[in-house]
Design a protein around this motif. Sequence first.
Motif, PDB file in Angstrom:
ATOM      1  N   VAL A 140       0.830  -1.205   0.000  1.00 46.45           N
ATOM      2  CA  VAL A 140       0.000   0.000   0.000  1.00 46.45           C
ATOM      3  C   VAL A 140       0.864   1.255   0.000  1.00 46.45           C
ATOM      4  N   ARG A 141       1.945   1.239   0.762  1.00 47.08           N
ATOM      5  CA  ARG A 141       2.792   2.426   0.882  1.00 47.08           C
ATOM      6  C   ARG A 141       3.766   2.581  -0.273  1.00 47.08           C
ATOM      7  N   ALA A 142       4.073   1.483  -0.949  1.00 48.24           N
ATOM      8  CA  ALA A 142       5.067   1.547  -2.015  1.00 48.24           C
ATOM      9  C   ALA A 142       4.480   1.915  -3.365  1.00 48.24           C
ATOM     10  N   LEU A 143       3.244   1.531  -3.624  1.00 48.52           N
ATOM     11  CA  LEU A 143       2.655   1.725  -4.944  1.00 48.52           C
ATOM     12  C   LEU A 143       1.360   2.527  -4.855  1.00 48.52           C
ATOM     13  N   HIS A 144       1.076   3.248  -5.933  1.00 44.39           N
ATOM     14  CA  HIS A 144      -0.183   3.988  -6.003  1.00 44.39           C
ATOM     15  C   HIS A 144      -1.162   3.201  -6.871  1.00 44.39           C
ATOM     16  N   PHE A 145      -2.258   2.772  -6.284  1.00 41.22           N
ATOM     17  CA  PHE A 145      -3.300   2.040  -6.986  1.00 41.22           C
ATOM     18  C   PHE A 145      -4.570   2.126  -6.146  1.00 41.22           C
ATOM     19  N   PRO A 146      -5.724   1.882  -6.723  1.00 39.67           N
ATOM     20  CA  PRO A 146      -6.959   1.910  -5.924  1.00 39.67           C
ATOM     21  C   PRO A 146      -6.914   0.849  -4.836  1.00 39.67           C
ATOM     22  N   ARG A 147      -7.011   1.263  -3.595  1.00 37.47           N
ATOM     23  CA  ARG A 147      -6.839   0.319  -2.474  1.00 37.47           C
ATOM     24  C   ARG A 147      -7.939  -0.742  -2.432  1.00 37.47           C
ATOM     25  N   ALA A 148      -9.084  -0.445  -3.031  1.00 36.93           N
ATOM     26  CA  ALA A 148     -10.163  -1.430  -3.060  1.00 36.93           C
ATOM     27  C   ALA A 148      -9.769  -2.679  -3.838  1.00 36.93           C
ATOM     28  N   SER A 149      -8.718  -2.583  -4.637  1.00 35.30           N
ATOM     29  CA  SER A 149      -8.248  -3.751  -5.386  1.00 35.30           C
ATOM     30  C   SER A 149      -7.891  -4.899  -4.450  1.00 35.30           C
ATOM     31  N   LEU A 150      -7.382  -4.594  -3.268  1.00 37.06           N
ATOM     32  CA  LEU A 150      -6.932  -5.643  -2.350  1.00 37.06           C
ATOM     33  C   LEU A 150      -8.096  -6.444  -1.763  1.00 37.06           C
ATOM     34  N   PRO A 151      -9.062  -5.823  -1.075  1.00 38.77           N
ATOM     35  CA  PRO A 151     -10.168  -6.636  -0.552  1.00 38.77           C
ATOM     36  C   PRO A 151     -10.977  -7.315  -1.651  1.00 38.77           C
ATOM     37  N   ILE A 152     -11.108  -6.686  -2.811  1.00 33.09           N
ATOM     38  CA  ILE A 152     -11.836  -7.328  -3.911  1.00 33.09           C
ATOM     39  C   ILE A 152     -11.095  -8.567  -4.392  1.00 33.09           C
ATOM     40  N   SER A 153      -9.772  -8.477  -4.484  1.00 28.96           N
ATOM     41  CA  SER A 153      -9.000  -9.641  -4.930  1.00 28.96           C
ATOM     42  C   SER A 153      -9.068 -10.770  -3.902  1.00 28.96           C
ATOM     43  N   PHE A 154      -9.114 -10.430  -2.606  1.00 25.73           N
ATOM     44  CA  PHE A 154      -9.241 -11.465  -1.579  1.00 25.73           C
ATOM     45  C   PHE A 154     -10.610 -12.141  -1.654  1.00 25.73           C
ATOM     46  N   SER A 155     -11.654 -11.358  -1.923  1.00 22.86           N
ATOM     47  CA  SER A 155     -12.974 -11.947  -2.080  1.00 22.86           C
ATOM     48  C   SER A 155     -13.025 -12.839  -3.319  1.00 22.86           C
ATOM     49  N   LEU A 156     -12.362 -12.413  -4.377  1.00 16.30           N
ATOM     50  CA  LEU A 156     -12.292 -13.231  -5.586  1.00 16.30           C
ATOM     51  C   LEU A 156     -11.519 -14.521  -5.326  1.00 16.30           C
ATOM     52  N   GLN A 157     -10.504 -14.438  -4.497  1.00 18.71           N
ATOM     53  CA  GLN A 157      -9.763 -15.644  -4.104  1.00 18.71           C
ATOM     54  C   GLN A 157     -10.685 -16.648  -3.421  1.00 18.71           C
ATOM     55  N   GLN A 158     -11.538 -16.154  -2.532  1.00 16.98           N
ATOM     56  CA  GLN A 158     -12.459 -17.050  -1.829  1.00 16.98           C
ATOM     57  C   GLN A 158     -13.498 -17.641  -2.778  1.00 16.98           C
ATOM     58  N   LEU A 159     -13.895 -16.895  -3.798  1.00 14.22           N
ATOM     59  CA  LEU A 159     -14.818 -17.441  -4.791  1.00 14.22           C
ATOM     60  C   LEU A 159     -14.165 -18.588  -5.555  1.00 14.22           C
ATOM     61  N   GLN A 160     -12.918 -18.404  -5.942  1.00 16.53           N
ATOM     62  CA  GLN A 160     -12.216 -19.477  -6.641  1.00 16.53           C
ATOM     63  C   GLN A 160     -12.071 -20.707  -5.747  1.00 16.53           C
ATOM     64  N   GLN A 161     -11.815 -20.474  -4.472  1.00 20.41           N
ATOM     65  CA  GLN A 161     -11.702 -21.598  -3.546  1.00 20.41           C
ATOM     66  C   GLN A 161     -13.040 -22.316  -3.404  1.00 20.41           C
ATOM     67  N   LEU A 162     -14.145 -21.566  -3.371  1.00 20.02           N
ATOM     68  CA  LEU A 162     -15.462 -22.188  -3.278  1.00 20.02           C
ATOM     69  C   LEU A 162     -15.761 -23.030  -4.515  1.00 20.02           C
ATOM     70  N   LEU A 163     -15.328 -22.566  -5.682  1.00 19.12           N
ATOM     71  CA  LEU A 163     -15.583 -23.328  -6.901  1.00 19.12           C
ATOM     72  C   LEU A 163     -14.899 -24.690  -6.850  1.00 19.12           C
ATOM     73  N   PHE A 164     -13.705 -24.758  -6.248  1.00 16.12           N
ATOM     74  CA  PHE A 164     -13.062 -26.058  -6.040  1.00 16.12           C
ATOM     75  C   PHE A 164     -13.911 -26.917  -5.095  1.00 16.12           C
ATOM     76  N   SER A 165     -14.436 -26.289  -4.052  1.00 14.37           N
ATOM     77  CA  SER A 165     -15.257 -27.019  -3.085  1.00 14.37           C
ATOM     78  C   SER A 165     -16.550 -27.516  -3.707  1.00 14.37           C
ATOM     79  N   MET A 166     -17.063 -26.801  -4.702  1.00 18.58           N
ATOM     80  CA  MET A 166     -18.308 -27.213  -5.343  1.00 18.58           C
ATOM     81  C   MET A 166     -18.173 -28.565  -6.026  1.00 18.58           C
ATOM     82  N   ILE A 167     -16.971 -28.899  -6.463  1.00 18.16           N
ATOM     83  CA  ILE A 167     -16.752 -30.214  -7.071  1.00 18.16           C
ATOM     84  C   ILE A 167     -17.024 -31.305  -6.036  1.00 18.16           C
ATOM     85  N   VAL A 168     -16.538 -31.086  -4.815  1.00 12.57           N
ATOM     86  CA  VAL A 168     -16.777 -32.047  -3.742  1.00 12.57           C
ATOM     87  C   VAL A 168     -18.251 -32.055  -3.371  1.00 12.57           C
TER      88      VAL A 168
END
Length: 311
Positions: A140-168
């Motif tokens: 966050v301190r080193a680069l300039h970018f929209p900070r919302a990118s971080l929590p959105i990417s973490f939520s997207l990570q959890q969606l991808q993890q759920l898709l793996f779980s859906m197979i089970v």
Amino acid sequence: MSETTHDGAVAVSAPPSPDDGLSPAELAKKYGLSVSGARVGFGEYIRQMWGRRHFILAFSQAKLTAQYSQAKLGQLWQVATPLLNAAVYFFIFGLLLGGRGGMENDMYIPFLVTGVFVFTFSQNSAMAGVRAISGNLGLVRALHFPRASLPISFSLQQLQQLLFSMIVLVAVLLGFGHFPALAWLLIIPVLLLQFVFNTGLALIMARMGAKTPDLAQLLPFILRTWMYASGVMYPLERMLQKAGAHSWVSDLLLANPAAVYMDLMRYAVINDYTSANLPPHVWALALGWAALVGVGGFVYFWKAEEQYGRG
């Protein structure tokens, strides 16, 4: 301008600057300067987010890959963890405490596994969101970018993890005689609505966690209470009736977002889970929660954009 000093030398003084007397704000306006990390307008912020879409996706995939990189079973833990939780809940609530509400195993086990996977999706999104800023201060301190990118990417990570779980989950459903039907198409809008809700929740937690890092220590207790109040391990409405809860308490608990998304998913994938098991206006509730928390969480996070990484 010049003047003669006491030893006869001539000293030349600089002419007055045209900037003399200007305030810092006037100087910044004159030379087109702006505050580093200042919050841009809402429309411009969304455009910047869209421009970082490839970073958001790549960051979420990298986090997903690295999550279990030190474990011997690696990515298998993505599905093993919620399955083990479901096994524990089955033993405690399904066998010892009689929390299955009269359901046989061919109904209760899919009911339980579906609830665990869906609730884990929201739970992990909140836990990842609360550390999204405070746990990535170097970035966050080193680069300039929209900070919302971080929590959105973490939520997207959890969606991808759920898709793996859906197979089970599909394997569990097939194993207990719940075969694909047209209702399974409802999985897509349910997951989409829950993802929007989870993203907003992660954004809210990210702003709160950035200001109060100790929230990350308190959040597991809050989420555990939410889990027990949402009917992950037992049919919530039946248990409330059995306990003699007031109607307003039942309405409040049945309308909470975790219960809504679990009920919708169970209705979609479990053959005998009829509309009678759903709270009134469940689709309207699902859409309302997604809009309220998803959009509201994004605006709430954007309002504090210039504060992240400071102090």
